[in-house]
Write a protein that holds these residues in place. Structure first.
Motif, PDB file in Angstrom:
ATOM      1  N   LEU A  19       0.806  -1.171  -0.039  1.00  0.00           N
ATOM      2  CA  LEU A  19       0.167   0.023  -0.017  1.00  0.00           C
ATOM      3  C   LEU A  19       0.873   0.995   0.076  1.00  0.00           C
ATOM      4  O   LEU A  19       1.507   1.544   0.992  1.00  0.00           O
ATOM      5  N   SER A  20       0.687   2.088  -0.885  1.00  0.00           N
ATOM      6  CA  SER A  20       1.435   3.432  -0.894  1.00  0.00           C
ATOM      7  C   SER A  20       0.748   4.493  -1.291  1.00  0.00           C
ATOM      8  O   SER A  20      -0.509   4.348  -2.036  1.00  0.00           O
ATOM      9  N   SER A  21       1.294   5.636  -1.055  1.00  0.00           N
ATOM     10  CA  SER A  21       0.651   7.079  -1.560  1.00  0.00           C
ATOM     11  C   SER A  21       0.967   7.345  -2.870  1.00  0.00           C
ATOM     12  O   SER A  21       1.781   6.808  -3.516  1.00  0.00           O
ATOM     13  N   PRO A  22       0.415   8.517  -3.412  1.00  0.00           N
ATOM     14  CA  PRO A  22       0.523   8.868  -4.694  1.00  0.00           C
ATOM     15  C   PRO A  22       2.217   9.499  -4.720  1.00  0.00           C
ATOM     16  O   PRO A  22       2.769   9.438  -3.526  1.00  0.00           O
ATOM     17  N   VAL A  23       2.716   9.774  -5.674  1.00  0.00           N
ATOM     18  CA  VAL A  23       4.237  10.148  -5.883  1.00  0.00           C
ATOM     19  C   VAL A  23       3.806  11.603  -5.167  1.00  0.00           C
ATOM     20  O   VAL A  23       3.339  12.596  -5.848  1.00  0.00           O
ATOM     21  N   LEU A  24       4.743  12.033  -4.250  1.00  0.00           N
ATOM     22  CA  LEU A  24       4.803  13.355  -3.685  1.00  0.00           C
ATOM     23  C   LEU A  24       5.827  14.483  -4.201  1.00  0.00           C
ATOM     24  O   LEU A  24       6.792  13.801  -4.542  1.00  0.00           O
ATOM     25  N   SER A  25       5.661  15.517  -4.398  1.00  0.00           N
ATOM     26  CA  SER A  25       6.456  16.538  -4.782  1.00  0.00           C
ATOM     27  C   SER A  25       7.763  16.363  -3.888  1.00  0.00           C
ATOM     28  O   SER A  25       8.007  15.971  -2.852  1.00  0.00           O
ATOM     29  N   LYS A  26       8.837  16.731  -4.836  1.00  0.00           N
ATOM     30  CA  LYS A  26      10.310  16.583  -3.993  1.00  0.00           C
ATOM     31  C   LYS A  26      10.592  17.655  -3.028  1.00  0.00           C
ATOM     32  O   LYS A  26      11.532  17.505  -2.409  1.00  0.00           O
ATOM     33  N   THR A  27       9.649  18.721  -3.079  1.00  0.00           N
ATOM     34  CA  THR A  27       9.589  19.509  -1.890  1.00  0.00           C
ATOM     35  C   THR A  27       9.066  19.307  -0.757  1.00  0.00           C
ATOM     36  O   THR A  27       9.143  20.093   0.337  1.00  0.00           O
ATOM     37  N   VAL A  28       8.060  18.248  -0.666  1.00  0.00           N
ATOM     38  CA  VAL A  28       7.289  17.809   0.337  1.00  0.00           C
ATOM     39  C   VAL A  28       8.219  17.192   1.481  1.00  0.00           C
ATOM     40  O   VAL A  28       9.055  16.327   1.187  1.00  0.00           O
ATOM     41  N   ARG A  29       7.902  17.398   2.893  1.00  0.00           N
ATOM     42  CA  ARG A  29       8.810  16.743   3.860  1.00  0.00           C
ATOM     43  C   ARG A  29       7.994  16.127   4.813  1.00  0.00           C
ATOM     44  O   ARG A  29       8.154  15.722   6.063  1.00  0.00           O
ATOM     45  N   SER A  30       6.320  16.062   4.657  1.00  0.00           N
ATOM     46  CA  SER A  30       5.578  15.331   5.405  1.00  0.00           C
ATOM     47  C   SER A  30       4.311  14.846   4.818  1.00  0.00           C
ATOM     48  O   SER A  30       3.951  15.194   3.585  1.00  0.00           O
ATOM     49  N   TYR A  31       3.486  13.999   5.241  1.00  0.00           N
ATOM     50  CA  TYR A  31       2.404  13.396   4.672  1.00  0.00           C
ATOM     51  C   TYR A  31       1.561  12.942   5.782  1.00  0.00           C
ATOM     52  O   TYR A  31       1.936  12.173   6.869  1.00  0.00           O
ATOM     53  N   GLN A  32       0.275  13.105   5.483  1.00  0.00           N
ATOM     54  CA  GLN A  32      -0.942  12.688   6.300  1.00  0.00           C
ATOM     55  C   GLN A  32      -1.591  11.795   5.916  1.00  0.00           C
ATOM     56  O   GLN A  32      -2.251  11.690   4.645  1.00  0.00           O
ATOM     57  N   ASP A  33      -1.683  10.414   6.451  1.00  0.00           N
ATOM     58  CA  ASP A  33      -2.478   9.214   6.036  1.00  0.00           C
ATOM     59  C   ASP A  33      -3.645   9.213   6.870  1.00  0.00           C
ATOM     60  O   ASP A  33      -3.612   9.077   8.011  1.00  0.00           O
ATOM     61  N   PRO A  34      -4.836   9.367   6.271  1.00  0.00           N
ATOM     62  CA  PRO A  34      -5.909   9.142   6.827  1.00  0.00           C
ATOM     63  C   PRO A  34      -6.585   7.704   7.164  1.00  0.00           C
ATOM     64  O   PRO A  34      -7.672   7.701   7.484  1.00  0.00           O
TER      65      PRO A  34
END
Length: 375
Positions: free
Chosen positions: A360-375
């Protein structure tokens, strides 16, 4: 011995001595099997080639004579019913004068000169009146090298094979019939060796080599082809490359032979060739087989390969995961402010087990992102 012969052949000994032919000198001599012979159909005639299997017989070869006989062969025929017919002159190894007559002429041939060196040049290993074990070992090694170099030379060039009385071309053969050829060797000691080989018009003698799909690595590609199949027909190869699939350049200056340790079975089922390339610049590759008669095969079907970036980006550090509320999990990490030029971004993967598959994986996040919220 002419110095140009010695120099030329010393160079070839250094460059070309590798290959499966070295193993031919390790076979124990048997009274009824001291010679190996092969043949092929070449356009409108048949070519035969043979060689002694041991250094012992090779030492007698320059003082021996060879003849070739043939007879038609049919199923169920008794050997004595039809007598073989002598078709060759008496074949002998060239004299030193014959070899030297080719030096500095248009007929000069490095493989022919290699045979001359192996036969007539004085041995370089020293053997005293009462030789030590080390001296005997050195002389045996030099003998094996000379014998093996002749076996190599006769596989690369027909004139070289003829110069050592190991090749005959039958231009009067009926190619529609089966023919049994017998090679007879008579030594100076009056020993006689025979080898019979059968020409079968139903056998395929013109086999085109083939490449596997190959392996694309970073800044290199690996060509592979099946060893067991190809070694039935070829002993060396030309490797060729093209940008457009039409005009090919040859990559190896000398016939390519991949030697391997006969005592190791791993990684020997494939012949491999590595070519250094620039990533993402495709090339077409093909191989041409060189058979034991000095002939080239038709080229293999080309395969398209290119180098690819296989270096992953640096690993994120200081990874944390916390539950700021019961609505989501927040994952944070740190990463370099100067990532690689080809860096695309991040993917967050998860599983319910530490040793799970993390499918299970997230979409590809931008290279500037440093956090992700998993609901």
């Amino acid at each position: 011995m002419n110095n140009s012969i010695k120099y030329t052949c010393s160079f070839i000994l250094i460059i070309m001595m590798q290959g499966a032919i070295l193993a031919q000198g390790q076979i124990e001599e048997k009274p009824d099997d001291a010679i190996q012979a092969i043949l092929k159909k070449d356009q409108d005639h048949i070519v035969l080639r043979w060689a002694p299997l041991t250094e012992k017989l090779w030492l007698q070869w320059p003082y021996s004579t060879v003849t070739v006989q043939k007879k038609e062969w049919t199923k169920g025929q008794f050997d004595g019913k039809i007598k073989p017919v002598l078709i060759s002159d008496t074949l002998r190894v060239w004299t030193e004068a014959q070899y030297e007559s080719t030096v500095s002429t248009p007929e000069e041939n490095e493989y022919v000169l290699l045979c001359a060196y192996a036969i007539y040049a004085p041995y370089e290993s020293i053997v005293s009146e009462k030789p030590s074990l080390a001296e005997m070992v050195d002389r045996k090694k030099e003998l094996t090298n000379r014998f093996s170099s002749v076996l190599f030379a006769i596989e690369r060039d027909r004139t070289a094979a003829k110069s050592v009385a190991m090749l005959y071309e039958d231009h009067d053969a009926d190619l529609s019939k089966k023919i049994a050829y017998t090679i007879t060797v008579r030594t100076r000691e009056a020993k006689v060796y025979h080898k019979t080989i059968l020409y079968d018009p139903n056998q395929k003698y013109d086999v085109v080599p083939y490449l596997d799909q190959g392996i694309e690595e970073e800044r290199s590609v690996i060509l592979t082809w099946d060893r067991a199949f190809h070694e039935k027909y070829y002993s060396a190869y030309w490797i060729e490359r093209s940008r457009d699939g039409r005009t090919f350049e040859r990559l190896n200056a000398y016939p390519y032979v991949q030697a391997y340790d006969i005592n190791r079975t791993m990684e020997t089922h494939k012949i491999k060739y590595i070519d250094s390339v620039v990533n993402y610049q495709p090339h077409f590759y093909r191989i041409i087989g060189l058979d034991a008669f000095g002939d080239e095969s038709k080229p293999s079907k080309p395969v398209r390969l290119m180098g690819r970036d296989r270096t992953p980006p640096p690993v994120p550090t200081k990874i944390s995961a916390i539950m700021p509320s019961d609505q989501y999990m927040e994952v944070e990490w740190t990463y370099s402010d100067n990532p690689p030029q080809d860096f695309a971004g991040f993917v967050i993967k998860k599983d319910t087990r530490y040793d799970g598959n993390f499918d299970l994986s997230s979409p590809v996040l931008s290279k500037t992102v440093r956090s992700y919220q998993d609901p």
